[in-house]
Structure formats: structure tokens, C-alpha cells
Design a protein around this motif. Structure first.
Motif, PDB file in Angstrom:
ATOM      1  N   MET A  95      38.917  44.519  44.550  1.00 25.25           N
ATOM      2  CA  MET A  95      38.694  43.090  44.306  1.00 25.25           C
ATOM      3  C   MET A  95      39.801  42.493  43.437  1.00 25.25           C
ATOM      4  N   VAL A  96      40.253  43.238  42.430  1.00 30.57           N
ATOM      5  CA  VAL A  96      41.325  42.759  41.564  1.00 30.57           C
ATOM      6  C   VAL A  96      42.606  42.574  42.370  1.00 30.57           C
ATOM      7  N   LYS A  97      42.945  43.531  43.229  1.00 28.19           N
ATOM      8  CA  LYS A  97      44.148  43.405  44.057  1.00 28.19           C
ATOM      9  C   LYS A  97      44.039  42.210  44.993  1.00 28.19           C
ATOM     10  N   SER A  98      42.870  42.022  45.569  1.00 26.08           N
ATOM     11  CA  SER A  98      42.650  40.896  46.474  1.00 26.08           C
ATOM     12  C   SER A  98      42.776  39.568  45.734  1.00 26.08           C
ATOM     13  N   GLU A  99      42.182  39.470  44.555  1.00 22.01           N
ATOM     14  CA  GLU A  99      42.261  38.236  43.772  1.00 22.01           C
ATOM     15  C   GLU A  99      43.694  37.955  43.327  1.00 22.01           C
TER      16      GLU A  99
ATOM     17  N   TRP B 279      33.066  34.189  36.488  1.00 19.77           N
ATOM     18  CA  TRP B 279      33.941  33.570  35.506  1.00 19.77           C
ATOM     19  C   TRP B 279      35.386  33.465  35.967  1.00 19.77           C
ATOM     20  N   HIS B 280      35.839  34.367  36.791  1.00 22.15           N
ATOM     21  CA  HIS B 280      37.236  34.332  37.235  1.00 22.15           C
ATOM     22  C   HIS B 280      37.535  33.100  38.086  1.00 22.15           C
ATOM     23  N   LYS B 281      36.550  32.630  38.814  1.00 27.68           N
ATOM     24  CA  LYS B 281      36.774  31.471  39.685  1.00 27.68           C
ATOM     25  C   LYS B 281      37.247  30.264  38.891  1.00 27.68           C
TER      26      LYS B 281
END
Length: 172
Positions: free
Chosen positions: A156-160, A43-45
């Protein structure tokens, strides 16, 4: 299937009531972990694409006002990304504490048996010892699995967020 349910019942009886609470806690924790993973991977994409599209549709991308709008977009998506990660981390911390509570209740049962029988008969203490060790093990297994998942989600949150900051470029 019946044998599987009987094995779970026997394991729960050997570990005591605290084991049920630990099992419920681990179940809820993993539901939240799976929800966060689905959000990150699926969903984030779309939310990220929408934010980039809105940013690129702006005429002004270089003023102070535009920089504030960019920061707002990044912050809003970061809040959505983080979602239930703090709750997951709290549940991870709670797992070993409940395991410790199971240890204490199991040891109380051991001491009760010793007080009633008046001796240190190993067979009579075995039930209490299993009620002391099984919840501890379950709490530690739940905490370890949750720590690995929470660390992966946080990474993953930091990367996004970094990818989003790079995609929303401020014109100079």
C-alpha cells in the motif's frame, strides 16, 4: 466471560511464561498494524490532498528548484506512510525467535523431569512437551499473521507513493 479468562489462563500455564511474552509482542504488533492501516486508509488521504493542493498552487512547477521541492514533498509523505512498518517487521521476525526460546525452555523442563524421575515416563514429560510446542505454535502464528499484514502495508505504501508521484506532475 469467566470461562474465557480461565481458558486463557490454562493455555498460558500449559505454554509457560514465554507464551505471555509472545502474546504481548503479538498484541503490540497488531496495535501498530492497525495504526498504520488507519493512517493509510483515513489520515493519509488528507495529507495527500494538502500536498497536491500546495503543489498546484505553485507558479513554478518546471524548474530544477521545483523538482527538488516536489521530491521533498514526496519524501516527507513517504516517511509518514512508512511510519512504524520497520518496527512491525522487526516484531514479525522476533515472534518465531521467542517461540524457539519457548521450545528450549520446555525441553529443559522435559530433561529435568527425566533426570529427577530417572525414566522416560511419558506422563511426567507431557507438561514440558506442551511448554515446548505451544510457544512455538504461537510464535509461528503471530509471525505468519504479521508477515501478511506487513506485506499488505508495504504494498500500500508503494502504491500510494506512485500515486503521489503521478499527482505531482512537473510541467515541461
Amino acid at each position: 466471560m469467566i470461562e474465557f479468562l480461565e481458558a486463557i489462563r490454562d493455555f498460558t500455564e500449559a505454554g509457560g511464561q514465554v507464551l505471555l511474552v509472545i502474546g504481548l509482542l503479538i498484541f503490540v504488533m497488531w496495535l501498530l498494524i492497525l495504526e498504520r492501516a488507519m493512517y493509510l486508509l483515513v489520515w493519509h488521504k488528507q495529507a495527500k490532498k494538502d500536498a497536491i493542493k500546495r503543489w498546484k498552487a505553485r507558479d513554478d512547477r518546471s524548474s530544477w528548484h521545483a523538482a527538488q521541492i516536489r521530491q521533498k514533498m514526496i519524501s516527507q509523505l513517504t516517511i509518514k506512510l512508512n511510519g512504524s512498518i520497520p518496527i512491525i517487521q522487526a516484531l514479525v521476525a522476533l515472534c518465531p525467535l521467542l517461540g524457539l526460546m519457548g521450545t528450549v525452555t520446555g525441553m529443559i523442563e522435559v530433561f529435568d523431569v527425566m533426570a529427577i524421575s530417572g525414566s522416560g515416563n511419558a506422563r511426567s514429560m507431557a507438561g514440558g512437551v506442551s511448554k515446548a510446542t505451544i510457544p512455538t505454535m504461537a510464535g509461528m502464528v503471530g509471525a505468519l499473521s504479521g508477515v501478511f499484514a506487513a506485506t499488505w502495508l508495504t504494498r500500500m505504501v508503494k502504491s500510494e507513493r506512485t500515486h503521489l508521484e503521478d499527482a505531482l506532475i512537473v510541467k515541461r
